[in-house]
Design a protein around this motif. Structure first.
Motif, short mmCIF file in Angstrom:
data_model
loop_
_atom_site.label_atom_id
_atom_site.label_comp_id
_atom_site.label_asym_id
_atom_site.label_seq_id
_atom_site.Cartn_x
_atom_site.Cartn_y
_atom_site.Cartn_z
N LYS A 257 -28.80 23.85 11.60
CA LYS A 257 -30.13 23.59 11.05
C LYS A 257 -30.01 22.94 9.66
CE LYS A 257 -32.31 27.49 13.44
NZ LYS A 257 -33.07 26.63 14.37
N ASN A 258 -31.08 22.23 9.28
CA ASN A 258 -31.14 21.57 7.97
C ASN A 258 -29.88 20.74 7.74
OD1 ASN A 258 -32.14 20.85 5.42
ND2 ASN A 258 -31.16 22.60 4.42
N CYS A 259 -29.53 19.98 8.75
CA CYS A 259 -28.29 19.21 8.72
C CYS A 259 -28.52 17.92 9.50
CB CYS A 259 -27.16 20.03 9.33
SG CYS A 259 -25.55 19.23 9.24
N SER A 260 -28.07 16.82 8.95
CA SER A 260 -28.29 15.53 9.60
C SER A 260 -27.00 14.99 10.20
CB SER A 260 -28.91 14.54 8.60
OG SER A 260 -29.28 13.33 9.24
N HIS A 261 -26.72 13.71 10.03
CA HIS A 261 -25.64 13.05 10.76
C HIS A 261 -24.25 13.42 10.27
CE1 HIS A 261 -23.79 10.06 13.31
NE2 HIS A 261 -23.22 9.48 12.27
N TRP A 262 -24.05 13.37 8.96
CA TRP A 262 -22.71 13.61 8.42
C TRP A 262 -22.48 15.10 8.22
CZ3 TRP A 262 -24.49 9.08 5.18
CH2 TRP A 262 -24.06 7.87 5.76
N VAL A 263 -22.31 15.78 9.33
CA VAL A 263 -22.21 17.24 9.33
C VAL A 263 -21.06 17.76 8.46
CG1 VAL A 263 -22.18 19.31 10.79
CG2 VAL A 263 -23.15 17.18 11.66
N PRO A 264 -19.87 17.14 8.47
CA PRO A 264 -18.79 17.67 7.64
C PRO A 264 -19.11 17.67 6.14
CG PRO A 264 -17.91 16.20 9.31
CD PRO A 264 -19.41 16.04 9.35
N GLN A 265 -20.04 16.80 5.72
CA GLN A 265 -20.45 16.80 4.32
C GLN A 265 -21.70 17.64 4.12
OE1 GLN A 265 -19.16 15.86 1.56
NE2 GLN A 265 -20.90 15.96 0.15
N ASP A 266 -22.64 17.59 5.06
CA ASP A 266 -23.90 18.30 4.92
C ASP A 266 -23.70 19.82 5.00
OD1 ASP A 266 -26.50 17.68 4.30
OD2 ASP A 266 -27.11 17.11 6.32
N ALA A 267 -22.79 20.25 5.87
CA ALA A 267 -22.58 21.69 6.09
C ALA A 267 -21.08 21.98 6.24
CB ALA A 267 -23.35 22.14 7.32
N PRO A 268 -20.29 21.72 5.20
CA PRO A 268 -18.83 21.83 5.35
C PRO A 268 -18.34 23.23 5.66
CG PRO A 268 -19.44 21.52 3.04
CD PRO A 268 -20.67 21.29 3.84
N GLU A 269 -18.96 24.25 5.09
CA GLU A 269 -18.48 25.61 5.34
C GLU A 269 -18.74 26.03 6.78
OE1 GLU A 269 -20.10 28.30 2.49
OE2 GLU A 269 -19.13 27.32 0.78
N GLU A 270 -19.94 25.76 7.29
CA GLU A 270 -20.25 26.12 8.67
C GLU A 270 -19.42 25.28 9.64
OE1 GLU A 270 -24.18 26.83 11.55
OE2 GLU A 270 -24.43 26.25 9.44
N PHE A 271 -19.24 24.02 9.32
CA PHE A 271 -18.44 23.15 10.17
C PHE A 271 -17.01 23.68 10.27
CE2 PHE A 271 -15.92 19.57 11.48
CZ PHE A 271 -16.76 18.74 12.20
N THR A 272 -16.42 24.01 9.13
CA THR A 272 -15.05 24.51 9.11
C THR A 272 -14.94 25.85 9.83
OG1 THR A 272 -14.67 23.37 7.00
CG2 THR A 272 -13.10 25.08 7.62
N GLN A 273 -15.88 26.75 9.54
CA GLN A 273 -15.86 28.08 10.13
C GLN A 273 -15.95 28.01 11.65
OE1 GLN A 273 -19.44 30.54 9.61
NE2 GLN A 273 -18.11 32.27 9.11
N GLU A 274 -16.89 27.23 12.17
CA GLU A 274 -17.07 27.14 13.61
C GLU A 274 -15.91 26.40 14.28
OE1 GLU A 274 -19.25 28.76 15.33
OE2 GLU A 274 -20.08 29.57 13.47
N THR A 275 -15.37 25.41 13.61
CA THR A 275 -14.21 24.70 14.15
C THR A 275 -13.02 25.65 14.27
OG1 THR A 275 -14.91 22.54 13.30
CG2 THR A 275 -12.57 22.82 13.72
#
Length: 291
Positions: A257-275
């Protein structure tokens, strides 16, 4: 991490046999453990992942190349930059690094490259994290079609900078993530004459015909796949992710949520955690199966 620090640890390799002449590929190679390949999209380069590489490298060998024509890889105006050719490059690149199989974390057109390889060289792709990826006939988007006009190869640096600055407003939902560090990092390779020409040629190489043939094969792409998707993306909408979940046998969606195209920059912590959660579960299953 600023661009200077990021660039200091990039290496360069020369690859022959992909296009007419050998091409130079810039890349980061950090950490030990199972190989993990990071693939960026357009108009970014591997700097897209600058906030998560160190964290991922605690458990994985993180390999983050700049695709040819992008970032600090070869910019010469004499080769094809299509995702089919990028897939050829990645296959040879991993071979030179003695990587027989890797997890793929891929964004935008990088996702198209990952799916091409998952289809034609399934042994190379251990799993996929696809983030706001191109697929089906969802691309190229209007902005890239406009950029692709040959006249734009004569843009002045200030004109290219203005064009790229506009994309940050659409590609990032969270104002605090529109940092000058990120903007400067993304734009720097494309504000010199050769970089401007190269980015225009990259845009002109985008071809939906390179993903539509995969549509009929998606049900045969059996690698575990996590779709990490920004819900606000106007360019690669979440409807694409939902369709991929239906068409791929082992795909699941994690919407951000509250995240657009560049997910690694928009939500880096969630991106890293889920990855990491996804990859660790796969590696755990592999380990248990080997016992």
């Amino acid at each position: 991490m600023n661009i200077e620090t990021f660039r200091d640890r990039q290496q360069t390799i020369s690859l022959a046999g992909i296009v007419r002449e050998p091409v130079e590929v810039a890349y980061t190679d950090l950490g030990d453990g199972p190989p993990l390949l990071l693939l960026h999209g357009i108009p970014t380069w591997s700097f897209l992942f600058h906030e998560m590489i160190d964290e991922l490298a605690k458990d994985y060998r993180v390999i983050a190349p700049d695709m040819i024509g992008y970032g600090f890889s070869d910019h010469r105006d004499n080769f094809d930059r299509s995702i089919e050719v990028q897939a050829d490059m990645i296959e040879q690149f991993l071979g030179h690094l003695d990587v027989a199989s890797a997890h793929f974390v891929a964004h935008d057109i990088g996702g198209g490259v990952a799916m091409i390889l998952a289809d034609r060289s399934p042994e190379l792709v251990r799993s996929m994290v696809l983030s706001n990826s191109v697929a089906y006939d969802s691309w190229p988007i209007e902005e890239m079609l406009s950029l692709a006009h040959p006249r734009n190869a004569k843009m002045k640096p200030e004109e290219m900078k203005e064009l790229l600055e506009e994309t940050f407003e659409v590609g990032l939902s969270r104002p605090e993530r529109r940092t000058q560090e990120f903007k400067d990092g993304v734009m720097t390779p494309y504000l010199q004459t050769d970089g401007i020409v190269s980015l225009v040629r990259n845009a002109s190489s985008l071809n939906t015909n390179h993903t539509t043939p995969l549509t009929a094969s998606l049900n045969k792409i059996t690698q575990p796949t996590l779709l990490l998707w920004g819900e606000d993306d106007q360019w690669q909408p979440i409807s694409t992710a939902k369709r991929l979940v239906q068409d791929m046998p082992d795909a699941k969606l994690h919407a951000i949520k509250n995240c657009s195209h560049w997910v690694p920059q928009d939500a880096p912590e969630e991106f890293t955690q889920e990855t990491l959660r996804f990859l660790n579960s796969i590696e755990s299953a592999i380990s248990q199966a080997a016992r």
